[in-house]
Design a protein around this motif. Structure first.
Motif, PDB file in Angstrom:
ATOM      1  N   GLY A  67      -4.343   0.414   2.644  1.00  0.00           N
ATOM      2  CA  GLY A  67      -3.475  -0.646   3.163  1.00  0.00           C
ATOM      3  C   GLY A  67      -2.018  -0.227   3.175  1.00  0.00           C
ATOM      4  N   GLU A  68      -1.168  -1.180   3.483  1.00  0.00           N
ATOM      5  CA  GLU A  68       0.274  -0.882   3.546  1.00  0.00           C
ATOM      6  C   GLU A  68       0.893  -0.949   2.164  1.00  0.00           C
ATOM      7  OE1 GLU A  68       1.248  -2.771   7.896  1.00  0.00           O
ATOM      8  OE2 GLU A  68       2.535  -3.306   6.197  1.00  0.00           O
ATOM      9  N   PRO A  69       1.861  -0.072   1.888  1.00  0.00           N
ATOM     10  CA  PRO A  69       2.529  -0.147   0.586  1.00  0.00           C
ATOM     11  C   PRO A  69       3.512  -1.303   0.561  1.00  0.00           C
ATOM     12  CG  PRO A  69       3.564   1.534   1.924  1.00  0.00           C
ATOM     13  CD  PRO A  69       2.403   1.008   2.732  1.00  0.00           C
ATOM     14  N   PRO A  74       7.516   2.604  -0.911  1.00  0.00           N
ATOM     15  CA  PRO A  74       6.751   3.088   0.236  1.00  0.00           C
ATOM     16  C   PRO A  74       5.859   4.293  -0.054  1.00  0.00           C
ATOM     17  CG  PRO A  74       9.073   3.692   0.448  1.00  0.00           C
ATOM     18  CD  PRO A  74       8.964   2.812  -0.760  1.00  0.00           C
ATOM     19  N   ASP A  75       6.128   5.002  -1.166  1.00  0.00           N
ATOM     20  CA  ASP A  75       5.335   6.199  -1.429  1.00  0.00           C
ATOM     21  C   ASP A  75       4.426   6.032  -2.643  1.00  0.00           C
ATOM     22  OD1 ASP A  75       7.831   8.050  -3.344  1.00  0.00           O
ATOM     23  OD2 ASP A  75       7.320   5.918  -3.227  1.00  0.00           O
ATOM     24  N   LYS A  76       4.169   4.797  -3.010  1.00  0.00           N
ATOM     25  CA  LYS A  76       3.316   4.567  -4.176  1.00  0.00           C
ATOM     26  C   LYS A  76       2.123   3.707  -3.800  1.00  0.00           C
ATOM     27  CE  LYS A  76       6.420   5.038  -8.052  1.00  0.00           C
ATOM     28  NZ  LYS A  76       7.635   4.309  -8.364  1.00  0.00           N
ATOM     29  N   GLY A  77       0.982   4.030  -4.414  1.00  0.00           N
ATOM     30  CA  GLY A  77      -0.206   3.202  -4.218  1.00  0.00           C
ATOM     31  C   GLY A  77      -0.010   1.858  -4.903  1.00  0.00           C
ATOM     32  N   VAL A  78      -0.931   0.937  -4.660  1.00  0.00           N
ATOM     33  CA  VAL A  78      -0.816  -0.412  -5.208  1.00  0.00           C
ATOM     34  C   VAL A  78      -1.913  -0.652  -6.240  1.00  0.00           C
ATOM     35  CG1 VAL A  78      -0.989  -2.868  -4.639  1.00  0.00           C
ATOM     36  CG2 VAL A  78       0.282  -1.340  -3.135  1.00  0.00           C
ATOM     37  N   LEU A  79      -1.525  -1.235  -7.337  1.00  0.00           N
ATOM     38  CA  LEU A  79      -2.497  -1.579  -8.385  1.00  0.00           C
ATOM     39  C   LEU A  79      -2.389  -3.081  -8.634  1.00  0.00           C
ATOM     40  CD1 LEU A  79      -4.406  -0.199 -10.584  1.00  0.00           C
ATOM     41  CD2 LEU A  79      -2.506  -0.584 -12.140  1.00  0.00           C
ATOM     42  N   THR A  80      -3.484  -3.787  -8.498  1.00  0.00           N
ATOM     43  CA  THR A  80      -3.473  -5.236  -8.757  1.00  0.00           C
ATOM     44  C   THR A  80      -4.526  -5.545  -9.798  1.00  0.00           C
ATOM     45  OG1 THR A  80      -2.919  -5.635  -6.457  1.00  0.00           O
ATOM     46  CG2 THR A  80      -3.734  -7.503  -7.691  1.00  0.00           C
ATOM     47  N   THR A  81      -4.101  -6.212 -10.860  1.00  0.00           N
ATOM     48  CA  THR A  81      -5.036  -6.544 -11.937  1.00  0.00           C
ATOM     49  C   THR A  81      -5.288  -8.037 -11.955  1.00  0.00           C
ATOM     50  OG1 THR A  81      -3.969  -4.782 -13.173  1.00  0.00           O
ATOM     51  CG2 THR A  81      -5.491  -6.180 -14.380  1.00  0.00           C
ATOM     52  N   ASP A 120      -0.951   7.164 -12.082  1.00  0.00           N
ATOM     53  CA  ASP A 120       0.007   7.919 -11.283  1.00  0.00           C
ATOM     54  C   ASP A 120      -0.024   7.417  -9.838  1.00  0.00           C
ATOM     55  OD1 ASP A 120       0.760  11.495 -11.266  1.00  0.00           O
ATOM     56  OD2 ASP A 120       1.755   9.754 -10.332  1.00  0.00           O
ATOM     57  N   LEU A 121       0.735   6.355  -9.597  1.00  0.00           N
ATOM     58  CA  LEU A 121       0.671   5.710  -8.294  1.00  0.00           C
ATOM     59  C   LEU A 121       1.149   6.597  -7.143  1.00  0.00           C
ATOM     60  CD1 LEU A 121       1.794   2.103  -9.299  1.00  0.00           C
ATOM     61  CD2 LEU A 121      -0.487   2.849  -8.633  1.00  0.00           C
ATOM     62  N   GLU A 122       1.985   7.579  -7.460  1.00  0.00           N
ATOM     63  CA  GLU A 122       2.458   8.436  -6.370  1.00  0.00           C
ATOM     64  C   GLU A 122       1.340   9.284  -5.781  1.00  0.00           C
ATOM     65  OE1 GLU A 122       5.870  10.385  -8.015  1.00  0.00           O
ATOM     66  OE2 GLU A 122       6.869   8.423  -8.039  1.00  0.00           O
ATOM     67  N   LYS A 123       0.340   9.591  -6.602  1.00  0.00           N
ATOM     68  CA  LYS A 123      -0.783  10.382  -6.090  1.00  0.00           C
ATOM     69  C   LYS A 123      -1.693   9.540  -5.206  1.00  0.00           C
ATOM     70  CE  LYS A 123      -1.081  14.192  -9.258  1.00  0.00           C
ATOM     71  NZ  LYS A 123      -0.914  13.952 -10.711  1.00  0.00           N
ATOM     72  N   LEU A 124      -1.385   8.241  -5.115  1.00  0.00           N
ATOM     73  CA  LEU A 124      -2.224   7.365  -4.309  1.00  0.00           C
ATOM     74  C   LEU A 124      -1.575   7.017  -2.976  1.00  0.00           C
ATOM     75  CD1 LEU A 124      -3.499   5.133  -7.220  1.00  0.00           C
ATOM     76  CD2 LEU A 124      -4.856   6.708  -5.861  1.00  0.00           C
ATOM     77  N   CYS A 125      -0.650   7.872  -2.549  1.00  0.00           N
ATOM     78  CA  CYS A 125       0.009   7.649  -1.272  1.00  0.00           C
ATOM     79  C   CYS A 125      -0.695   8.491  -0.210  1.00  0.00           C
ATOM     80  CB  CYS A 125       1.487   8.048  -1.377  1.00  0.00           C
ATOM     81  SG  CYS A 125       2.376   7.882   0.156  1.00  0.00           S
ATOM     82  N   ILE A 126      -0.960   7.920   0.954  1.00  0.00           N
ATOM     83  CA  ILE A 126      -1.609   8.673   2.032  1.00  0.00           C
ATOM     84  C   ILE A 126      -0.547   9.081   3.052  1.00  0.00           C
ATOM     85  CG2 ILE A 126      -3.415   8.628   3.804  1.00  0.00           C
ATOM     86  CD1 ILE A 126      -4.728   6.355   2.165  1.00  0.00           C
ATOM     87  N   LYS A 127       0.148   8.063   3.575  1.00  0.00           N
ATOM     88  CA  LYS A 127       1.243   8.341   4.513  1.00  0.00           C
ATOM     89  C   LYS A 127       2.402   7.443   4.098  1.00  0.00           C
ATOM     90  CE  LYS A 127      -0.713   8.989   8.689  1.00  0.00           C
ATOM     91  NZ  LYS A 127      -1.182   8.378   9.972  1.00  0.00           N
ATOM     92  N   PRO A 128       3.486   8.027   3.568  1.00  0.00           N
ATOM     93  CA  PRO A 128       4.559   7.179   3.006  1.00  0.00           C
ATOM     94  C   PRO A 128       5.030   6.135   3.999  1.00  0.00           C
ATOM     95  CG  PRO A 128       5.004   9.489   2.581  1.00  0.00           C
ATOM     96  CD  PRO A 128       3.815   9.448   3.495  1.00  0.00           C
ATOM     97  N   GLU A 130       3.463   3.878   5.321  1.00  0.00           N
ATOM     98  CA  GLU A 130       2.435   3.354   6.233  1.00  0.00           C
ATOM     99  C   GLU A 130       1.104   3.056   5.546  1.00  0.00           C
ATOM    100  OE1 GLU A 130       3.933   6.129   9.861  1.00  0.00           O
ATOM    101  OE2 GLU A 130       1.794   5.583   9.830  1.00  0.00           O
ATOM    102  N   GLU A 131       0.605   4.068   4.844  1.00  0.00           N
ATOM    103  CA  GLU A 131      -0.740   3.916   4.265  1.00  0.00           C
ATOM    104  C   GLU A 131      -0.774   4.401   2.830  1.00  0.00           C
ATOM    105  OE1 GLU A 131      -3.506   6.082   6.626  1.00  0.00           O
ATOM    106  OE2 GLU A 131      -4.228   4.293   7.640  1.00  0.00           O
ATOM    107  N   VAL A 132      -1.300   3.543   1.973  1.00  0.00           N
ATOM    108  CA  VAL A 132      -1.507   3.952   0.580  1.00  0.00           C
ATOM    109  C   VAL A 132      -2.844   3.401   0.128  1.00  0.00           C
ATOM    110  CG1 VAL A 132       0.958   3.971   0.003  1.00  0.00           C
ATOM    111  CG2 VAL A 132      -0.393   1.885  -0.352  1.00  0.00           C
ATOM    112  N   TRP A 133      -3.297   3.837  -1.033  1.00  0.00           N
ATOM    113  CA  TRP A 133      -4.505   3.281  -1.622  1.00  0.00           C
ATOM    114  C   TRP A 133      -4.162   1.994  -2.366  1.00  0.00           C
ATOM    115  CZ3 TRP A 133      -9.163   4.604  -0.188  1.00  0.00           C
ATOM    116  CH2 TRP A 133      -9.355   5.874   0.358  1.00  0.00           C
TER     117      TRP A 133
END
Lengths: 261, 283, 234
Positions: A67-69, A74-81, A120-128, A130-133
């Motif tokens: 999804g979108e960050p 913009p360069d970090k993945g998203v974590l929702t608990t 390590d949310l930065e490792k979860l970036c696909i396209k800064p 635009e797309e992250v995990w």
């Protein structure tokens, strides 16, 4: 039978035991209950863990999607608990949207994962930009006998540690293990009659005047703390809790998280 | 029904399904009773790739109060799917599908529970799907029945539940996910084995009356097989096989009966019940 | 005490499940069963027992439904001007009216005698057709309980804990020197020396867990003997 208070006789009995360094289940004040962790419990999740701490049972499932960050990261993945305290687990849990208890548990578990840079949310970036995990950590209480904080935290850490990001399924490259830089372990204490006790049971929680959760990392650092309930702690008690948490963290990591996945 | 199309061969040249089953074959099924500590009764079912947990609380005081029935207990079932139970994460909370399923399961269970023994109370049944692969409402009802028996709720009988359907023009038993998504009909059934009464029945898809009858018979037969497994799960909890009879049970029963006979004797009210002498306890 | 001559007891024990056929013909449906078309079926998970033409099921689980005359251990959960509401481990709350209290209580003065959280030893006074319950404390020995500890067991195991003619509970009392009061609602109050209470509680939990096992009485006796010895030398 929503929330009947514990009888005066049982409150006094619990307090008496604790002043003798005894507890109803035979533990000493500073002892935690037996812990078992089973990872890979649900195959529909990208990672999962069923934890039992004494009779408390919690199941955590991790789901990953693309999804979108957030605009500010913009360069970090998203974590929702998220935590679900479902009525199946206890007559004291009501159905409906998350109440303040489940929100508090979710936020404290999240803090433990996020603040110590365990994830390590930065490792979860696909396209800064635009797309992250996007990763959902869903905590499901199944059987409640006190201390959901620790059971939930340990289950979340175990679930994430065994999660495989499904990159190939989403056509974003090869699958890879969820990037965990650290293993934050939570230790919760209750204050009863002036004494600090570790890993309170359901009955002990109803007698406790205050509660303290301390989350520690393997390098001896603290990454999250939460005080709960209406009572108070002395400075000395907080320091003692920190010491006991560090020991518990080491024990859990060496007994359950050593070696490979 | 999914109404989707696929290249998957749902039934192959030998008449076998995508997971190798014959049309009338059930997925592997395992039932365990009494798995939770806090609930009054509980059961866990692993059915194919389904993992379903059921818990019963009650009979207990009815909340919310306005739903209380002065003459009997109400059975409130809540069916819920965990967000991680499906491949695309499901948002937590009830949706229309789970509300519908909760309703039909409550209604099925109400038929077998002796609700008139417990006026003004509620019997709360919670079904939690931890991992889903089609047939979760059948797994849930099957588990809920075991959980009710485990909780000691008086019932006429347990309910066994299973689905049948149509896939690639063939009537099949116990559809799995792909068969449910790409198949032509789905027929969940809930049965009271002792009487053969149908207490849960839904159908969606495209069936002729003859096909319906075939599917219904297939599901019915499966329900009887599932019923045996439900009973076995409960017996296993008490580690007593049907034919074994430990001597110590004799003692247990005789004492319980003696207790009962002393209860029915009203003339002896001034004598304290056996073993308790409040007088000697002092003040 | 009314006794049934043992020649009439037709022994037929087995674990039964709801819906199982128990008997037909000359038998009558007892507790835990239901009748349909002249046949008797089990309504609950339990042990089948036949006794002078009545077929019963002794349940292994289930809620406690109060009966008039039951001695119960209850907890005060609410207070009104003319009664206290008691929780007796049953789906139904049990009010205790001020006229059924052992004290002379004025209207509105209830909080002075019993407060929320207090534990009382009471008797079930009334159960009507729609299960409205009332309890009383107006009997010798009924009173507020203080100190000690309370443990809970399934109410159906209470007769086993009491034992034939009270023999089981007597044995535990003698070996542990504890005061023990057993409520029909599955609550048991224990009082005595800390170590003694722990042993008595453990003995009771053993009975709960292994009520169906062979040689329970003997094993329990052994356990109590060795605990007593350990305490003397310890």
């Amino acid at each position: 039978m929503a929330t009947n208070p514990l009888s005066d006789i049982m409150r006094d009995h619990i307090c008496k035991l604790i002043s003798r360094d005894e507890r109803a289940d035979g533990r000493s004040r500073e002892e935690f209950r037996p812990l078992t962790i089973t990872t890979g419990y649900v195959s529909s999740a990208e990672g999962s863990a069923l934890v039992s701490l004494g009779d408390t049972k919690v199941l955590v499932g991790v789901k990953c999607t693309v999804g979108e960050p957030f605009p500010d990261t913009p360069d970090k993945g998203v974590l929702t608990t998220n935590a679900e305290l479902i009525p199946l687990a206890s007559e004291t849990f009501e159905s409906g949207p998350p109440g303040e208890e489940s929100i508090e548990i979710a936020r404290v578990v999240d803090r433990g994962l996020r603040e110590g840079k365990a994830v390590d949310l930065e490792k979860l970036c696909i396209k800064p930009g635009e797309e992250v995990w996007i990763n959902f950590v869903d905590i499901h209480a199944l059987d409640y006998d006190g201390n959901l904080f620790d059971a939930a935290n340990i289950a979340a850490v175990a679930a994430l540690r065994s999660t495989i990001i499904p990159a190939s399924r989403m056509e974003k490259g090869e699958d890879f293990p969820f990037p965990m830089a650290h293993l934050p372990i939570s230790a919760t204490f209750a204050k009863i009659n002036g004494h600090l006790i570790a890993d309170p049971s359901f009955d002990e929680e109803s007698v406790a005047s205050a509660r303290l959760t301390v989350v520690t990392l393997e390098n001896g650092k603290l990454c999250a703390m939460q005080k709960g309930l209406g009572g108070s702690f002395t400075r000395a008690e907080v320091e003692k809790a920190i010491n006991l948490s560090l020991k518990w963290g080491e024990k859990v990591r060496s007994e359950h998280f050593s070696g490979g996945d | 029904m999914g109404g989707m199309t696929t290249d998957l061969k749902l039934i192959d040249e030998r008449g076998l399904r995508i997971d190798g089953r014959r049309p009338d074959e059930l997925r592997p099924l395992r039932i365990e009773a009494g798995v939770l500590k806090r609930a009054d009764g509980s059961a866990y079912v692993e059915w194919g790739e389904n993992k379903v947990l059921a818990a019963v609380y009650g009979p207990r005081e009815c909340h919310p109060r306005h739903l209380q029935n002065p003459a009997r207990a109400i059975v409130q079932c809540n069916y819920n799917m965990a967000s991680f139970s499906v491949s695309d994460r499901k948002r937590p909370g009830p949706d229309r599908r789970s509300q519908e399923i909760s309703k039909i399961i409550s209604e099925a269970l109400e038929h077998v529970v002796f609700t008139h023994f417990f006026p003004r109370t509620s019997i709360d049944v919670y079904i939690e799907v931890l991992q889903a692969n089609a047939g979760t409402r059948c797994a849930g009802l099957t588990a809920a029945s075991v959980a009710l028996a485990d909780a000691g709720v008086p019932m006429k009988d347990m309910i066994a539940s299973c689905a049948a359907g149509k896939v690639a023009d063939t009537i099949v038993l116990d559809l799995r996910k792909e068969e449910d998504n790409f198949g032509q009909a789905d027929l969940p059934l809930g049965l009271v084995p002792k009487t053969g009464e149908i207490v849960l029945l839904q159908m969606d898809g495209d069936l002729s009356v003859e096909e319906f009858n075939t599917a219904l018979s297939m599901a019915t037969d499966a329900c009887y097989r599932i019923y045996e497994m439900q009973k076995e799960a409960l017996r296993n909890k008490y580690c007593v096989s049907k034919d074994a009879m430990p001597e110590a049970l004799e003692e247990t029963i005789q004492e319980i009966e003696q207790e009962r006979s002393s209860e029915t004797n009203e003339a002896n009210q001034d004598q304290p019940p056996e073993g308790n002498d409040p007088d000697q306890e002092g003040q | 005490m009314k006794s049934e001559s043992s020649q009439n007891i037709e022994v037929d024990r087995e674990l039964v499940l709801p819906g199982e056929l128990l008997a037909e013909g000359k038998f009558k449906a007892g507790s835990g069963t239901y009748m349909e078309n002249g046949k008797i079926f089990a309504a609950q998970l339990g042990i089948k027992s036949i006794r002078s033409n009545f077929v019963n099921v002794v349940p292994l689980a289930g809620q406690y439904i109060p009966k008039v005359g039951d001695q119960v251990i209850g907890m005060i959960i609410d207070i009104g001007p003319s009664n206290w509401l008691t929780e007796i481990n049953s789906p139904y709350p049990a009010p205790l009216h001020i006229t059924e209290a052992p004290w002379r209580v004025d209207f509105g003065d209830t909080a002075r005698y019993l407060k929320v959280g207090d534990v009382i030893l009471a008797k079930v006074l009334m159960v009507d057709e729609v299960k409205h319950i009332q309890v009383t404390m107006k009997e010798r020995g009924l009173r507020k309980l203080q100190g000690g500890q309370i443990i809970e067991i399934p109410h159906s195991k209470v007769p086993r804990v009491i034992g034939r003619n009270g023999s089981m509970i007597q044995m535990i009392k003698e070996y542990t020197n504890c005061r023990i009061i057993v409520g029909q609602n599955g609550r048991i109050w224990l009082d005595g020396d800390a170590n003694d209470i722990a042993i008595a509680a453990k003995a009771i939990r053993t009975i709960d867990r292994e009520a169906q096992c062979l040689g329970l009485t003997e094993r329990l006796k052994e356990f109590l003997e060795s605990s007593k010895k350990n305490r003397r030398t310890g």
